[in-house]
Design a protein around this motif. Sequence first.
Motif, PDB file in Angstrom:
ATOM      1  N   MET A 190      38.578  39.879  35.494  1.00 56.02           N
ATOM      2  CA  MET A 190      38.018  40.041  34.145  1.00 56.02           C
ATOM      3  C   MET A 190      39.078  40.654  33.235  1.00 56.02           C
ATOM      4  N   PRO A 191      39.032  40.320  31.939  1.00 56.21           N
ATOM      5  CA  PRO A 191      40.025  40.863  31.008  1.00 56.21           C
ATOM      6  C   PRO A 191      39.984  42.394  30.988  1.00 56.21           C
ATOM      7  N   THR A 192      41.145  43.030  31.106  1.00 57.31           N
ATOM      8  CA  THR A 192      41.173  44.496  31.223  1.00 57.31           C
ATOM      9  C   THR A 192      41.511  45.178  29.893  1.00 57.31           C
ATOM     10  N   GLY A 196      24.618  37.132  32.726  1.00 57.58           N
ATOM     11  CA  GLY A 196      23.553  37.867  33.371  1.00 57.58           C
ATOM     12  C   GLY A 196      23.994  39.202  33.946  1.00 57.58           C
ATOM     13  N   ALA A 197      25.274  39.506  33.882  1.00 58.40           N
ATOM     14  CA  ALA A 197      25.760  40.702  34.565  1.00 58.40           C
ATOM     15  C   ALA A 197      25.173  41.979  33.973  1.00 58.40           C
ATOM     16  N   SER A 198      24.970  41.999  32.655  1.00 52.41           N
ATOM     17  CA  SER A 198      24.440  43.220  32.027  1.00 52.41           C
ATOM     18  C   SER A 198      23.006  43.470  32.478  1.00 52.41           C
ATOM     19  N   VAL A 237      41.572  43.332  40.022  1.00 61.77           N
ATOM     20  CA  VAL A 237      42.987  43.362  40.414  1.00 61.77           C
ATOM     21  C   VAL A 237      43.690  42.250  39.646  1.00 61.77           C
ATOM     22  N   ARG A 238      44.697  42.645  38.891  1.00 62.38           N
ATOM     23  CA  ARG A 238      45.486  41.675  38.113  1.00 62.38           C
ATOM     24  C   ARG A 238      46.948  41.974  38.337  1.00 62.38           C
ATOM     25  N   ASP A 239      47.649  41.010  38.943  1.00 64.20           N
ATOM     26  CA  ASP A 239      49.100  41.155  39.151  1.00 64.20           C
ATOM     27  C   ASP A 239      49.457  42.514  39.759  1.00 64.20           C
TER      28      ASP A 239
END
Length: 224
Positions: A80-82, A120-122, A136-138
Motif C-alpha cells: 500500500m502507498p506509504t 471494504g477494509a475500513s 514492505v516496500r523495497d
Amino acid sequence: MPNQKQDYNDNSIQVLEGLEAVRKRPGMYIGSTDGRGLHHLVYEIVDNAVDEALAGFGAEINVTIGADNSISVRDHGRGMPTGMHQSGIPTIEVILTVLHAGGKFTQNSYKTSGGLHGVGASVVNALSEWLTVRVVRDGVAYEERFENGGHPVGTLKKVGKANEPNGTLITFKPDASIFQVTTYNYNTLAERLRESAFLLKDVKITLTDLRADPAKEDVFHYPE
Ligand SMILES: Cc1cc(C)cc(-c2cc(NC(=O)[C@H]3COCCO3)[nH]n2)c1
C-alpha cells in the motif's frame, strides 16, 4: 488552499462518525454479525489482496488463522502507498478508516466493487478489536496499529529494514462485543479461498491454521 489543520479536524470528525455508523449497524455493511458476517470480514480483506494480484502484482496470497482466532492476510504486491494523503494523514490510514463510497449496497450484504483498493477494509477495521497493517516496500517496513473499532494508535511508522518480499500484511481480531460467533471455520475459509484461486488462475493462495498443533495448511493453486 484550505488550512491543513482545519481540514484535518473536519476529516477526523468524519472518520469517527463513519466508523461509529458501522459499529451501530454492522448488518448494513456486512449482512449479519453471525458466522456469515465473521467470515465476510476475511473476504473483504482477501478481495484487496486479490485486486493487487489481478493488477499483476504478486503471485501468492497467504491467509492465516491465529491461535486467538485473529486473521492475517498477506499479499506479495507493491505494498500500500506509504505516503501522506492531502488531508494530512497517511494514505494507509485513509484507506483503513474512511468509509469509501465504492461498495455496492444490496439489502442484505455489502458487496465491494473489485478493483478499488481498500473499499471494504475500513469496515473490517471498524468491526475489529484491533487491526495492524505492515507494508514492505523495497526492503523497508512500515506499520500502523488501530484499536477498539479503528482508532489509530499513533500513526504510520517506518519500522526499519525488512528482508521480506514487497507486499501488504493486514492482521485483525473481530470484535467479540459485535460478533456472536468469533471462532473461524477452517473448511468455510478453505472452500472460499479454493474458489478464489481457481478464478485467479496463476496465483497461489495458502490457508494456515495456527489453532491446530501441528499447524494445518492447505495450498490452493490452479496454474493455467
Ligand atoms: C491485504 C490487503 C489489504 C488491503 C486493505 C489493501 C491491500 C493492498 C493494496 C495494495 N496496493 C495499493 O493500494 C496501491 C499500490 O500502489 C498503486 C495503487 O495500488 N496492495 N495491497 C492488501
